[in-house]
Design a protein around this motif. Structure first.
Motif, PDB file in Angstrom:
ATOM      1  N   LYS A 129       0.846  -1.184   0.000  1.00 25.43           N
ATOM      2  CA  LYS A 129       0.000   0.000   0.000  1.00 25.43           C
ATOM      3  C   LYS A 129       0.884   1.237   0.000  1.00 25.43           C
ATOM      4  N   GLU A 130       0.650   2.110  -0.934  1.00 25.56           N
ATOM      5  CA  GLU A 130       1.420   3.345  -1.019  1.00 25.56           C
ATOM      6  C   GLU A 130       0.986   4.313   0.069  1.00 25.56           C
ATOM      7  N   GLY A 131       1.940   4.954   0.694  1.00 21.72           N
ATOM      8  CA  GLY A 131       1.647   5.972   1.684  1.00 21.72           C
ATOM      9  C   GLY A 131       1.175   5.438   3.027  1.00 21.72           C
ATOM     10  N   ALA A 132       1.264   4.131   3.234  1.00 24.54           N
ATOM     11  CA  ALA A 132       0.850   3.560   4.513  1.00 24.54           C
ATOM     12  C   ALA A 132       1.898   3.900   5.564  1.00 24.54           C
ATOM     13  N   PRO A 133       1.477   4.266   6.770  1.00 22.30           N
ATOM     14  CA  PRO A 133       2.459   4.604   7.804  1.00 22.30           C
ATOM     15  C   PRO A 133       3.219   3.367   8.272  1.00 22.30           C
ATOM     16  N   ALA A 134       4.468   3.575   8.593  1.00 24.28           N
ATOM     17  CA  ALA A 134       5.306   2.482   9.083  1.00 24.28           C
ATOM     18  C   ALA A 134       5.089   2.356  10.587  1.00 24.28           C
ATOM     19  N   VAL A 135       4.194   1.480  11.000  1.00 25.38           N
ATOM     20  CA  VAL A 135       3.819   1.341  12.401  1.00 25.38           C
ATOM     21  C   VAL A 135       4.835   0.504  13.172  1.00 25.38           C
ATOM     22  N   TRP A 136       5.285  -0.606  12.581  1.00 23.81           N
ATOM     23  CA  TRP A 136       6.163  -1.516  13.319  1.00 23.81           C
ATOM     24  C   TRP A 136       7.505  -0.892  13.700  1.00 23.81           C
ATOM     25  N   PRO A 137       8.187  -0.169  12.830  1.00 19.10           N
ATOM     26  CA  PRO A 137       9.449   0.450  13.274  1.00 19.10           C
ATOM     27  C   PRO A 137       9.235   1.431  14.418  1.00 19.10           C
ATOM     28  N   THR A 138       8.140   2.184  14.380  1.00 17.56           N
ATOM     29  CA  THR A 138       7.844   3.132  15.453  1.00 17.56           C
ATOM     30  C   THR A 138       7.559   2.390  16.751  1.00 17.56           C
ATOM     31  N   LEU A 139       6.794   1.315  16.677  1.00 17.76           N
ATOM     32  CA  LEU A 139       6.483   0.524  17.860  1.00 17.76           C
ATOM     33  C   LEU A 139       7.749  -0.073  18.472  1.00 17.76           C
ATOM     34  N   TRP A 140       8.638  -0.626  17.637  1.00 24.61           N
ATOM     35  CA  TRP A 140       9.890  -1.194  18.138  1.00 24.61           C
ATOM     36  C   TRP A 140      10.774  -0.122  18.762  1.00 24.61           C
ATOM     37  N   ALA A 141      10.786   1.070  18.177  1.00 25.11           N
ATOM     38  CA  ALA A 141      11.585   2.158  18.744  1.00 25.11           C
ATOM     39  C   ALA A 141      11.054   2.557  20.119  1.00 25.11           C
ATOM     40  N   VAL A 142       9.731   2.660  20.276  1.00 27.61           N
ATOM     41  CA  VAL A 142       9.133   3.031  21.562  1.00 27.61           C
ATOM     42  C   VAL A 142       9.417   1.962  22.611  1.00 27.61           C
ATOM     43  N   VAL A 143       9.262   0.703  22.254  1.00 27.63           N
ATOM     44  CA  VAL A 143       9.515  -0.389  23.203  1.00 27.63           C
ATOM     45  C   VAL A 143      10.983  -0.411  23.605  1.00 27.63           C
ATOM     46  N   THR A 144      11.882  -0.224  22.656  1.00 22.26           N
ATOM     47  CA  THR A 144      13.315  -0.234  22.953  1.00 22.26           C
ATOM     48  C   THR A 144      13.679   0.910  23.888  1.00 22.26           C
ATOM     49  N   ILE A 145      13.185   2.106  23.610  1.00 21.92           N
ATOM     50  CA  ILE A 145      13.476   3.256  24.465  1.00 21.92           C
ATOM     51  C   ILE A 145      12.909   3.032  25.866  1.00 21.92           C
ATOM     52  N   ALA A 146      11.704   2.480  25.957  1.00 20.86           N
ATOM     53  CA  ALA A 146      11.102   2.209  27.259  1.00 20.86           C
ATOM     54  C   ALA A 146      11.927   1.195  28.051  1.00 20.86           C
ATOM     55  N   LEU A 147      12.394   0.162  27.396  1.00 19.03           N
ATOM     56  CA  LEU A 147      13.200  -0.855  28.086  1.00 19.03           C
ATOM     57  C   LEU A 147      14.550  -0.288  28.519  1.00 19.03           C
ATOM     58  N   ILE A 148      15.146   0.570  27.710  1.00 25.74           N
ATOM     59  CA  ILE A 148      16.418   1.203  28.092  1.00 25.74           C
ATOM     60  C   ILE A 148      16.210   2.094  29.309  1.00 25.74           C
ATOM     61  N   LEU A 149      15.130   2.859  29.315  1.00 28.95           N
ATOM     62  CA  LEU A 149      14.846   3.726  30.456  1.00 28.95           C
ATOM     63  C   LEU A 149      14.572   2.926  31.723  1.00 28.95           C
ATOM     64  N   LEU A 150      13.847   1.821  31.602  1.00 33.10           N
ATOM     65  CA  LEU A 150      13.607   0.954  32.760  1.00 33.10           C
ATOM     66  C   LEU A 150      14.900   0.345  33.268  1.00 33.10           C
ATOM     67  N   THR A 151      15.782  -0.061  32.383  1.00 37.73           N
ATOM     68  CA  THR A 151      17.067  -0.632  32.784  1.00 37.73           C
ATOM     69  C   THR A 151      17.895   0.400  33.532  1.00 37.73           C
ATOM     70  N   ILE A 152      17.944   1.609  33.016  1.00 36.14           N
ATOM     71  CA  ILE A 152      18.692   2.672  33.702  1.00 36.14           C
ATOM     72  C   ILE A 152      18.064   2.957  35.057  1.00 36.14           C
ATOM     73  N   TRP A 153      16.748   2.991  35.165  1.00 32.12           N
ATOM     74  CA  TRP A 153      16.049   3.260  36.419  1.00 32.12           C
ATOM     75  C   TRP A 153      16.383   2.191  37.473  1.00 32.12           C
ATOM     76  N   PHE A 154      16.359   0.906  37.059  1.00 31.51           N
ATOM     77  CA  PHE A 154      16.605  -0.175  38.036  1.00 31.51           C
ATOM     78  C   PHE A 154      18.091  -0.292  38.409  1.00 31.51           C
ATOM     79  N   VAL A 155      18.984   0.069  37.497  1.00 33.42           N
ATOM     80  CA  VAL A 155      20.412  -0.027  37.795  1.00 33.42           C
ATOM     81  C   VAL A 155      20.835   1.095  38.737  1.00 33.42           C
ATOM     82  N   LEU A 156      20.318   2.277  38.520  1.00 38.20           N
ATOM     83  CA  LEU A 156      20.705   3.398  39.384  1.00 38.20           C
ATOM     84  C   LEU A 156      19.869   3.329  40.609  1.00 38.20           C
TER      85      LEU A 156
END
Length: 70
Positions: free
Chosen positions: A43-70
């Motif tokens: 489909k032309e012009g369809a938004p790329a949902v999966w890369p955005t979802l993976w980026a949000v999940v990755t950032i959330a997990l990195i932030l949680l890791t930093i929170w629990f380590v510190l």
């Protein structure tokens, strides 16, 4: 002294003597299927949902890791 024949003989059974080599002689060029990419539709012009979802999940997990380590 060298031997030109391999040791062990050619008629020795392998691990499973019931298995026999066979060749499919009925196969021809007419049995080919269609090209897989010929049926793909994008489909032309369809938004790329999966890369955005993976980026949000990755950032959330990195932030949680930093929170629990510190």
């Amino acid at each position: 002294m060298t031997n030109s024949e391999p040791t062990g003989g050619g008629d020795r059974p392998g691990l499973n003597p019931d298995l026999k080599r066979s060749v499919d002689s009925g196969y021809s060029d007419e049995m080919h299927g269609s090209e897989p990419l010929a049926k793909v539709s994008v489909k032309e012009g369809a938004p790329a949902v999966w890369p955005t979802l993976w980026a949000v999940v990755t950032i959330a997990l990195i932030l949680l890791t930093i929170w629990f380590v510190l």
